[in-house]
Structure formats: structure tokens, C-alpha cells
Motif scaffolding. Structure first.
Motif, mmCIF file in Angstrom:
data_model
loop_
_atom_site.group_PDB
_atom_site.id
_atom_site.type_symbol
_atom_site.label_atom_id
_atom_site.label_comp_id
_atom_site.label_asym_id
_atom_site.label_seq_id
_atom_site.Cartn_x
_atom_site.Cartn_y
_atom_site.Cartn_z
ATOM 1 N N PRO A 1 -44.135 1.965 -5.051
ATOM 2 C CA PRO A 1 -43.379 2.299 -6.264
ATOM 3 C C PRO A 1 -42.538 1.136 -6.786
ATOM 4 O O PRO A 1 -42.539 0.840 -7.985
ATOM 5 C CB PRO A 1 -42.507 3.486 -5.826
ATOM 6 C CG PRO A 1 -43.278 4.118 -4.716
ATOM 7 C CD PRO A 1 -43.903 2.974 -3.986
ATOM 8 N N ARG A 2 -41.799 0.477 -5.895
ATOM 9 C CA ARG A 2 -40.960 -0.644 -6.336
ATOM 10 C C ARG A 2 -41.834 -1.799 -6.844
ATOM 11 O O ARG A 2 -41.495 -2.457 -7.825
ATOM 12 C CB ARG A 2 -40.059 -1.116 -5.195
ATOM 13 C CG ARG A 2 -39.113 -2.243 -5.568
ATOM 14 C CD ARG A 2 -38.102 -2.487 -4.472
ATOM 15 N NE ARG A 2 -37.146 -1.394 -4.398
ATOM 16 C CZ ARG A 2 -36.030 -1.336 -5.119
ATOM 17 N NH1 ARG A 2 -35.728 -2.312 -5.964
ATOM 18 N NH2 ARG A 2 -35.211 -0.313 -4.998
ATOM 19 N N TRP B 1 -43.103 -0.617 -10.419
ATOM 20 C CA TRP B 1 -42.172 -0.373 -11.516
ATOM 21 C C TRP B 1 -41.060 -1.399 -11.636
ATOM 22 O O TRP B 1 -40.375 -1.442 -12.657
ATOM 23 C CB TRP B 1 -41.564 1.019 -11.382
ATOM 24 C CG TRP B 1 -42.604 2.095 -11.437
ATOM 25 C CD1 TRP B 1 -43.049 2.857 -10.399
ATOM 26 C CD2 TRP B 1 -43.358 2.493 -12.574
ATOM 27 N NE1 TRP B 1 -44.028 3.717 -10.812
ATOM 28 C CE2 TRP B 1 -44.236 3.516 -12.157
ATOM 29 C CE3 TRP B 1 -43.375 2.094 -13.914
ATOM 30 C CZ2 TRP B 1 -45.129 4.139 -13.035
ATOM 31 C CZ3 TRP B 1 -44.266 2.727 -14.774
ATOM 32 C CH2 TRP B 1 -45.129 3.732 -14.342
ATOM 33 N N ARG C 1 -38.507 5.841 -13.891
ATOM 34 C CA ARG C 1 -38.902 5.378 -12.554
ATOM 35 C C ARG C 1 -38.161 4.091 -12.186
ATOM 36 O O ARG C 1 -37.667 3.931 -11.069
ATOM 37 C CB ARG C 1 -40.418 5.151 -12.508
ATOM 38 C CG ARG C 1 -41.235 6.433 -12.535
ATOM 39 C CD ARG C 1 -42.713 6.124 -12.736
ATOM 40 N NE ARG C 1 -43.566 7.288 -12.584
ATOM 41 C CZ ARG C 1 -43.783 8.190 -13.528
ATOM 42 N NH1 ARG C 1 -43.204 8.057 -14.724
ATOM 43 N NH2 ARG C 1 -44.575 9.223 -13.306
ATOM 44 N N LEU D 1 -35.312 3.557 -9.026
ATOM 45 C CA LEU D 1 -35.461 2.537 -7.989
ATOM 46 C C LEU D 1 -34.326 1.523 -8.003
ATOM 47 O O LEU D 1 -33.937 0.994 -6.949
ATOM 48 C CB LEU D 1 -36.802 1.825 -8.165
ATOM 49 C CG LEU D 1 -38.025 2.691 -7.823
ATOM 50 C CD1 LEU D 1 -39.289 2.116 -8.438
ATOM 51 C CD2 LEU D 1 -38.173 2.820 -6.308
ATOM 52 N N GLU E 1 -43.466 11.100 -6.349
ATOM 53 C CA GLU E 1 -44.307 9.908 -6.487
ATOM 54 C C GLU E 1 -43.632 8.699 -5.851
ATOM 55 O O GLU E 1 -44.269 7.887 -5.197
ATOM 56 C CB GLU E 1 -44.568 9.636 -7.967
ATOM 57 C CG GLU E 1 -45.368 8.367 -8.222
ATOM 58 C CD GLU E 1 -45.392 7.991 -9.692
ATOM 59 O OE1 GLU E 1 -45.244 6.790 -9.996
ATOM 60 O OE2 GLU E 1 -45.531 8.898 -10.530
ATOM 61 N N ILE E 2 -42.310 8.587 -6.036
ATOM 62 C CA ILE E 2 -41.576 7.428 -5.527
ATOM 63 C C ILE E 2 -41.302 7.527 -4.030
ATOM 64 O O ILE E 2 -41.514 6.576 -3.277
ATOM 65 C CB ILE E 2 -40.252 7.254 -6.303
ATOM 66 C CG1 ILE E 2 -40.543 6.831 -7.748
ATOM 67 C CG2 ILE E 2 -39.349 6.223 -5.626
ATOM 68 C CD1 ILE E 2 -39.322 6.787 -8.628
ATOM 69 N N TYR E 3 -40.827 8.706 -3.594
ATOM 70 C CA TYR E 3 -40.358 8.830 -2.214
ATOM 71 C C TYR E 3 -41.320 9.553 -1.287
ATOM 72 O O TYR E 3 -41.180 9.465 -0.064
ATOM 73 C CB TYR E 3 -38.997 9.537 -2.198
ATOM 74 C CG TYR E 3 -37.915 8.736 -2.875
ATOM 75 C CD1 TYR E 3 -37.498 7.526 -2.346
ATOM 76 C CD2 TYR E 3 -37.332 9.175 -4.059
ATOM 77 C CE1 TYR E 3 -36.518 6.771 -2.973
ATOM 78 C CE2 TYR E 3 -36.342 8.427 -4.692
ATOM 79 C CZ TYR E 3 -35.943 7.234 -4.145
ATOM 80 O OH TYR E 3 -34.979 6.496 -4.765
#
Length: 619
Positions: free
Chosen positions: A104-105, A108, A175, A179, A209-211
Motif C-alpha cells: 500500500p505505501r 500510494w 489512501r 498512510l 486494502e491497506i492494513y
């Protein structure tokens, strides 16, 4: 930009799907893609040169480890061995390779994707101004204005540039904001602003989705303020579990749901899949909702919210404690109804598998239902609103004394991790040495066909193919209990196994690995237990019963009579107490000072368990 992916399993598939969506989206705004997969790496050398998702597979011994020209993604969940190999090769995380948690990071933030889109739309300066203020936690009093400002900027810029899907640009920016805002001390307030803009389903979808499975981090972005109920309690129960076949929980639900209906409640059963040919039978009055197995996260939560509104669900009960249930619960509570989680296994197993995730989940629920008094106290000491409610038990069956001589029954889902099925050939080897005509009936199926295939091979290798019969999965299991001389259970852990209930109903003696915490076994009647993993001991116990009809008859009567106390429990009354506890949200009362101290100690132990589980730290 190109990237190489180590792994060709489920996680690699998910990454490819996400990357395809990302590239499709980026091409609309930047006229280019984010990146492409150049190659996949798989430890199976036989796959070298084959294609996966249209891209070639390279075996590790054919990969050019010295060039380091391409970023490597390790798309394997249990990756300690892979990371060790990369460390030996001098590869550095976030320099030469990334793991699933980094995606994710990387998507985004590190690729400056959102910044590039903002520049393309002509609001680059506004975007940089927001980020400068966003990273400064002292501006928390202005958070609502800051979010409203950038939201409007994106909306106006999309209109000016003829972009019809402003929400997609806004969600990309959300998003990035999540983050970059993980250290904020006002995340509750910020989250409320975002939820107001995009809705709870989309918000929880982005968080998942991120975590993903790390719900400890995700929970910090889920506001704790409860939404007041907007309507009276109409006696409609929403029940969630992933499916309705091939498992003990599914069998429990098939017996619990009719009880609710017979007491005037309505039931909406929510599952990921529906397969009527395999499922346990349900009354026609049950409403069904199918979420889908591989739907996008936000779509899943939209379906849950839609079901709540369409069927006027008053209370939501999840019989799963998988990580996504936290997001389910948040969406449910945003609709103004309480959420219950029933834990179908012992606390030590849940903690071992899920660590602090399980604590966060149970504390977010309005009530936690357990299957033993030990579990009820454990979760209560962790500030959870817990209550012990046994599974429903049907009336005792008439015992006719007829059974196939020397027949052992094993009736469960075919699984190694919990059910220890590979102990069965070893146990039967010892039994058949003394009793060549002994027969084992295996009733159930595996979720993974490979396990059943391996189990059949092991019986064959030991020369026991003639002593075992694989019966497959059946919803009507009474004939097998009536056929059996003795029941065998090889589980490493259980919660309130219906196989024990059913064997007692039909007066079938039981041999099992010791599970001393089970409420069903506390009276010590109708069974013989041996130490966990003691195959020889289990075989001796089976032979003792198979070779002694008088002992078998005594254990049979004891097993049947041991259900008397459970049959007297008013299950509906106990569940209505749980509903009341969940409705009040304060049903457990205040903790004593001793309980508070114990709670603190447990929290420290949970944190330590997490470190051991995730990082292999020795203590």
C-alpha cells in the motif's frame, strides 16, 4: 517500471489483480501505467519457463540475483525462509525488495502517484499545502476544514478537466492521507470526516486494502463512538458465517436457526457462498444473502449494509472471527445496531492464531459468546462483554444396542492442523495388529483435496487400505453413529464439538486426545482420553472398548446420560440474555481491582505473544 514477484499463489494473484486495476485507473489520468510484472519466481524448479498470469516463471537457481535491476516483491505470507535467503544474498528490504505489508505505501506514497495526478489536474500546490498541514498534528482543530478544502479542490479540478469519476481521485488521495497520517493523535475525528464523505463501506474497504489482517492498526482509524439505534427492536437476527457446509460451526447454525424461528424471531443468514447441494437444510423462512468470496472489500460491506436496511436486521451475530469481521462490525454499528461475535474455539488457540487482533475484535463487539465458562472469564477479564452459551443439543436418541462389530468412526472435516488426520493411519496400524478385522469409517471431506489424497496414500503405504472406508461428507450422519462401535477424535483443539454431542446422543463411546477444558467432558463420563498425540495410547483405548462389550455398554449409557444437564438448558433464554447485554452495551458490569490488575497482565502477555508469533523472538 518493472517488478519481479516471488510467489505464484493466492497472494500473487491478488497483487496482479490490484496492479491491473491500478494501471487501468492510472492510464485514465497519467496516460501510463504504474508498473508491470516482468517475471515470477517459484521454488518449484519444474515450473521454470512456464507462464503465470501471462508472465514467465523463473526458478531461484535460474534468477540473476546479482543484477538487482528490478524491485522484487515477496508475495508469500509465511516468508521467513525466503527473507533469510534474500538476507544472505545481501538484499535490503525497501531497497531491493518489498513484502506484502509494504505494497500500500509503495503504491500510494512512494510512487508519488497521487502527487502526479494532482499535478495533472492542476492542483499540485493545493495538494502539497494539505499534506504539509496534515502531517502537523497541531492543526487537528482545523482537520474538518482541511479535508473539506482538498475534497472541493479535487471535485472542481475534475469538472474543469472533464474527469467524470472525481470519487476515484478522491479515494486515491484518502489512501495517501491514511498512510501519511498514522502518527496523528486525532484519527477518530479525521476518520469521521472521511466517513461523512465516502460512507462507512468505502472507508472500511480502503482500510482493509491497506492494513489487511492487521486489524490492530486498522482499528485506530475506526471511530469508537457508537451510533444510536434509529428504530425499535423488531426481532430480526442477522447471522454471518462464510458458508453452510462441511464443518461443525455450520452444523451448529443449522440447529440454532430453527430455535430462533420457533421463538418468533426472523433470521437473515449472510454467507460468502451458497451451495444448496452441499448445505445443511434450513427452514424456508430463512432469508439468504450472499456476499461473494472474492468481491472487492467495499462491495462486501455495501452488501452487508444493504441487507441490514432491506430486511430490518436488529442485531448482527458473526460466527467467524477472521480479521475482516472487524470491518463488518464497524459497518453494522454505523447502521445503529449492536454486533455480537461467537467464538467457537478456546481462547488460547484464538490468541495463538490471531494475537492482539482477536482482542481488538472482541472489545469492539457489543457482546462475545463463548462455549465454555473458562473462555467467558478470560474475555471478561480483557474488558469484553462475554457470556457462556452452550451449543444447542437435540434430545437423546434411543439406543438400540445394534452396531457393526469392531467399527471405529471418525467424523469431522479432514484437516491436519486442527484434526490431526495423519495420526489416523498410525493409530489404526496398532489396532489392526491386535484386531485384523477392525474397520475405520472416515466421514467428512477436506477443504483441500490434496490432504485427503495424502491421507489415502498413507493408509495404502501401511497396508491398511482394506481397513479404512472414506464415506465423504454427509448432512445426515445418524446412520454412521448407529453403525459405530466406538468414536475416535484426534483433534489438537476444539471449542464445543458437535461430534462429541452427537456421539453422546447415540450412546457411542469416545476415545480422544485430552481436551480437559471442554464443558462436554467435565463430568468424565462416556469416554477415555489419552495425552495429545499419543497414537499408541489411543489405539490401546480403542482396543479396550472394541474387545469388551460390557465396557462398551457401560460407556454407552454413561455417554448418553452425561447429556442430561445440557438438555435442560434453555438455549433461547440464554441467547436473549446475550441480546440484552449487547443492546445495553454495558452488560458485563465493572471490573474489580483484582480483575483490572489481571487484565493488565494479560495485555502484556498478549503483546509478548504477538512478538513471538510474528518475529520468532525467544523468551
Amino acid at each position: 517500471m518493472y517488478i519481479d514477484v516471488w510467489g505464484t499463489g493466492k497472494k500473487a494473484c491478488e497483487f496482479v489483480q490490484r496492479l491491473d486495476a491500478q494501471n487501468s485507473w492510472a492510464s485514465k489520468y497519467l496516460d501510463c501505467s504504474v508498473c508491470s510484472v516482468r517475471a515470477f519466481i517459484d521454488n518449484d524448479s519444474k515450473k521454470n519457463g512456464q507462464l503465470f498470469a501471462g508472465v514467465k516463471i523463473i526458478a531461484p537457481n535460474h534468477y540473476d540475483w546479482d543484477s538487482r535491476k528490478y524491485l522484487l516483491l515477496v508475495a508469500v505470507k509465511n516468508n521467513k525462509e525466503i527473507l533469510r535467503q534474500l538476507d544472505e544474498k545481501g538484499y535490503k528490504r525497501k531497497v531491493n525488495y518489498i513484502v506484502l505489508d509494504d505494497i500500500p505505501r509503495w503504491f500510494w506514497v512512494e510512487q508519488n502517484f497521487v502527487e502526479a495526478v494532482a499535478e495533472k489536474l492542476g492542483i499540485g500546490a493545493e495538494h502539497r499545502l494539505f499534506l504539509a498541514r496534515w502531517k502537523d498534528s497541531e492543526n487537528s482543530n482545523e482537520i474538518e476544514k482541511d479535508i473539506a478544502f482538498i475534497w472541493k479542490c479535487v471535485e472542481d479540478a475534475c469538472k474543469t478537466n472533464g474527469v467524470e469519476e472525481a470519487m476515484y481521485v478522491q479515494s486515491a488521495w484518502v489512501r495517501e492521507a491514511i498512510l501519511l497520517g498514522e502518527s496523528r493523535n486525532d484519527k477518530d475525528k479525521a476518520a469521521r470526516c472521511f466517513i461523512h464523505k465516502i460512507g462507512a463501506p468505502a472507508w472500511t474497504g480502503i482500510l482493509e486494502e491497506i492494513y489487511g489482517d492487521n486489524i490492530v492498526k486498522a482499528s485506530s482509524w475506526l471511530p469508537q463512538k457508537k451510533v444510536a439505534r434509529q428504530r425499535p427492536f423488531l426481532r430480526t437476527i442477522g447471522i454471518y458465517y462464510k458458508r453452510m457446509y462441511n464443518g461443525g460451526i455450520e452444523r451448529v447454525l443449522s440447529q440454532l436457526i430453527p430455535i430462533f424461528l420457533n421463538h418468533g424471531y426472523k433470521v437473515v443468514l449472510i454467507t460468502d457462498v451458497i451451495d444448496e447441494e452441499k448445505e445443511y437444510s434450513l427452514p424456508k423462512a430463512v432469508k439468504r444473502v450472499c456476499l461473494g468470496e472474492y468481491v472487492p472489500f467495499d462491495k462486501r460491506y455495501e452488501k452487508i449494509v444493504k441487507a441490514i436496511r432491506e430486511y430490518d436486521i436488529d442485531i448482527y451475530c458473526s460466527h467467524s472471527y477472521a480479521p475482516q469481521v472487524l470491518y463488518d462490525i464497524f459497518c453494522v454499528k454505523e447502521e445503529g445496531i449492536p454486533a455480537i461475535v461467537e467464538l467457537h474455539n478456546i481462547f488460547s488457540l484464538i490468541i495463538d492464531f490471531f494475537g492482539s487482533n482477536s482482542l481488538v475484535l472482541c472489545q469492539c463487539a457489543d457482546a462475545v459468546v463463548t462455549l465454555s465458562r473458562v473462555d467467558e472469564m478470560f474475555w471478561k477479564l480483557l474488558s469484553c462483554n462475554s457470556a457462556y452459551v452452550p451449543n444447542p443439543i437435540l434430545p437423546k436418541a434411543k439406543i438400540d444396542g445394534e452396531h457393526d462389530r469392531h467399527t471405529v468412526l471418525w467424523l469431522q472435516r479432514i484437516d491436519q492442523e486442527q484434526k490431526r488426520v495423519f495420526d489416523l493411519p498410525v493409530i489404526m496400524k496398532y489396532v489392526v495388529r491386535e484386531m485384523p478385522d477392525a474397520k475405520l469409517l472416515i466421514v467428512g471431506r477436506a477443504d483441500k483435496p490434496k490432504i485427503e489424497k495424502e491421507l489415502r496414500l498413507k493408509f495404502g503405504e501401511m497396508g491398511l487400505s482394506g481397513n479404512v472406508v472414506f464415506m465423504g461428507f454427509h448432512t445426515d450422519v445418524e446412520p454412521y453413529y448407529r453403525q459405530a462401535t466406538v468414536m475416535l477424535m484426534t483433534s489438537a483443539f476444539e471449542g464445543f464439538p458437535m461430534t462429541i454431542v452427537e456421539s453422546k446422543r447415540f450412546g457411542v463411546p469416545l476415545v480422544l486426545y485430552d481436551l480437559p477444558y471442554l464443558e462436554l467432558l467435565k463430568d468424565g463420563r462416556g469416554y477415555i482420553s489419552v495425552q495429545q498425540g499419543d497414537c499408541r495410547g489411543a489405539a490401546k483405548a480403542l482396543l479396550k472398548i472394541l474387545d469388551n462389550e460390557n465396557l462398551r455398554e457401560k460407556l454407552s449409557v454413561d455417554a448418553s446420560n452425561s447429556l442430561d444437564d445440557f438438555c435442560r438448558v434453555d438455549i433461547m433464554s440464554e441467547w436473549e440474555k446475550v441480546f440484552a447485554k449487547a443492546e445495553s452495551q454495558f452488560g458485563s458490569g465493572k471490573l474489580t481491582e483484582d480483575e483490572k490488575t489481571f487484565s493488565k497482565v494479560e495485555r502484556l502477555l498478549l503483546q509478548l505473544a504477538d512478538k513471538v508469533r510474528l518475529h520468532g523472538i525467544n523468551v
